[in-house]
Enzyme design. Structure first.
Site, PDB file in Angstrom:
ATOM      1  CG  ASP A  45      -1.984   0.957   1.279  1.00  0.00           C
ATOM      2  OD1 ASP A  45      -2.863   0.855   0.405  1.00  0.00           O
ATOM      3  OD2 ASP A  45      -2.000   1.841   2.163  1.00  0.00           O
ATOM      4  CD  GLU A  93      16.144 -14.348   4.034  1.00  0.00           C
ATOM      5  OE1 GLU A  93      15.401 -14.886   4.899  1.00  0.00           O
ATOM      6  OE2 GLU A  93      16.746 -13.280   4.230  1.00  0.00           O
TER       7      GLU A  93
END
Ligand code: GLC
Ligand code: CA
Length: 561
Positions: free
Chosen positions: A221, A272
């Protein structure tokens, strides 16, 4: 101007088949999707119960607007606890059930992350209010002393995007009028200070919390906000500026260089994890050349193409923005995205045919001049969607557009709930008109949205024939058009294709080839006669005598013998 590009969409970094490069992502606005417990507000179990209809539609992923703990002052974009589900929407277990059910159907799930501000009910903000000026607790937000003799004037002249001042004065714990805090949006949405290490660390934790649960990515956002010019200089936007930014000279609270370091950090965290997790930024930045900075290879993966959303139904304008988007995004190895509707803008079945000015976020009301007849508006919207879904890259759909829903401009004032409406004393209508709960079944209470008939915004009676149950039975319905387009798009792999301009159809007509599909969008031209030797794959509105009139888009395939 040409749509042609020597763009190799499989640039080295892109070499894989990352799903988000060509995905069709469906936005769910949880409050308005499906209500399972009858309180009139959509919820997570409601979404789970309706997932089969999304699988049938043929989407690749869904993005959910916020369902985290929130006092709902801005419909959930005011988050009090980033790692829990608001009881209004269910529980974390309901979330896990929904995620599993979506994944079982091959639908990926993106959640909404709101890092620019929290709710004033967030523990940190409550602690900040209870602590002294200059404390560690205050340093997580943007507190400043006021101007004037007794600090009675706000620290600068910034205005909230929802209207009114962007600063609110607090009462200090000892009862005296005190410092001011910054809120770019509602006063219940204090802005974080993104220079603060604790804020950075907390958001890393939040990302990992949802990644560990198995989400496929985040919609971020106000991704052009977060960092503010440290001088906090006075600033007055030009009078006709769109509220969410996009000005040539950006506001001191948008597009600050420092935001990019934040997304590089997040990119590393997502990397990751397995499964091509993705970040999509809500950056109201214009133009696309600047927007491309958000999707450099080590930053976000996608950003909403708001220039495309804001373009009028005009051939030259669309050609230009398509051309520039493909060039700008491929220049940094990112896919272009395309979007026509979301929970902040007037639905495109209405918007593309409006004649009056309608700045983003302002909304339209009963007295708005030039609201199109439904048939005209939806015809154009279908043509626009048929054009959009033929473009290479990733496309966003907003719930209900597959039903051809139009903007509910005639909501009564008492029903409206957008903070914009309140903060401007009704001068701006705000965004409720695109947030009205979905019609599922024509003859059920609340059109099947809620078994009790409750609905947090009233649904218009005229939507009965647009209910999903009705459209599912009609071969030429908007719903069936969307299903057909999504299936063809997948079969021809249009999302990974390359555009080649086809100029011969004359002015007012946008025509191109993508992956063997010839697309002819008659935007404002004379009737087009389709070329021989082609079969029609899809038309946005049924055509006669191989003639494509205005406001119709057709997909064709050459007949090979
Ligand atoms: C974004 C959201 C909008 C919200 C605002 C503040 O623009 O899309 O709905 O009101 O941010 O969080
Ligand atoms: Ca509910």
């Amino acid at each position: 101007m040409t749509l042609e590009h020597d763009v190799d969409h499989a640039t080295p970094a892109a070499a894989g088949h990352e799903w988000w490069r060509s995905a069709v992502i469906y936005q769910i606005y949880p409050r308005s999707f499906a209500d399972s417990n009858g309180d009139g507000i959509g919820d997570l179990p409601g979404i789970t119960s309706r997932l089969d209809s999304l699988a049938e539609l043929g989407i690749d992923a869904m993005w959910l607007s916020p369902f985290m703990t929130s006092p709902q002052k801005d419909a959930g974009y005011d988050v009090a606890d980033y790692c829990d589900v608001d009881p209004l929407f269910g529980t974390l277990e309901d979330f896990d059930d929904m995620l599993r059910a979506a994944h079982e159907r091959g639908i990926r799930v993106i959640v909404d992350l709101v890092p620019n501000h929290s709710s004033d009910q967030h523990l940190w903000f409550q602690q900040a209010l209870a602590s002294a000026p200059g404390s560690r607790e205050r340093a997580r937000y943007i507190f400043r002393d006021g101007r004037g003799e007794n600090g009675e004037l706000p620290p600068n002249n910034w205005q909230s995007i929802f209207g009114g001042p962007a600063w609110t004065r607090v009462t200090e714990p000892d009862g005296v009028p005190g410092q001011w805090y910054l809120h770019l949006f509602d006063s219940s949405q204090p802005d974080f200070d993104w220079d603060n290490e604790e804020v950075k660390e907390e958001f890393r934790r939040i990302l990992r919390f949802w990644l560990d649960r198995g989400v496929d990515g985040f919609r971020v956002d106000v991704a052009h906000g977060l960092v503010k010019d440290p001088q906090l200089p006075d600033y007055t936007p030009s009078p006709d500026a769109a509220s969410m930014g996009g000005e040539e000279t950006p506001a001191p609270y948008f597009e600050q260089a420092g935001v990019h370091e934040i997304y590089r950090d997040w990119h590393r965290i997502l990397s990751e994890y397995d499964g091509d997790r993705a970040l999509c930024g809500e950056a109201w930045v214009s133009s696309v050349e600047k927007m491309a900075l958000w999707v450099r290879p080590d930053e976000m993966h996608q950003t909403f193409n708001f220039d495309y959303l804001m373009a009028s139904w005009d051939e030259a304008e669309l050609r230009d923005i398509i051309d520039r988007s493909l060039a700008a995004f491929s220049g940094v190895g990112a896919p272009s995205t395309w979007v026509l509707s979301n929970h902040d803008v007037v639905r495109h079945a209405t918007r593309l045919s409006l004649t009056g000015e309608n700045p983003q976020g302002t909304g339209i009301g009963p007295d708005f001049p030039g609201i199109p007849k439904y048939e005209d508006g939806v015809r154009r919207a279908r043509a626009a969607t048929t054009l959009m879904l033929a473009l290479p890259g990733s496309s966003y759909l907003y719930q209900g557009e597959e039903l051809g829903l139009d903007e509910v401009h005639d909501l009564p004032g008492e029903a409206r709930q957008d903070p914009t409406w309140f903060r401007t004393q009704g001068e701006r209508y705000g965004r409720d008109g695109c947030r009205v709960p979905l019609p599922w079944e024509d003859s059920a209470p609340a059109f099947g949205f809620s078994h009790t008939g409750e609905s947090w915004l009233p649904q218009p009676k005229r939507w009965a024939p647009l209910a999903r149950s009705v459209q599912a039975q009609q071969p030429a319905s908007t719903l069936n058009l969307y299903r057909q387009l999504l299936q063809l798009r997948r079969e021809a792999d249009l999302g990974s294709g390359t555009l080649e301009c086809v100029p011969e159809f004359g002015s007012g007509v946008l025509a191109f080839k993508n992956s063997g599909v010839l697309v002819v969008a008659n935007i404002s031209g004379a009737d087009v006669t389709l070329p021989d030797g082609h079969e029609v794959l899809a038309t946005s509105t049924p055509i006669e005598n191989r003639t494509v009139p205005r406001d119709v888009t057709v997909w064709l395939k050459e007949i090979t013998h």
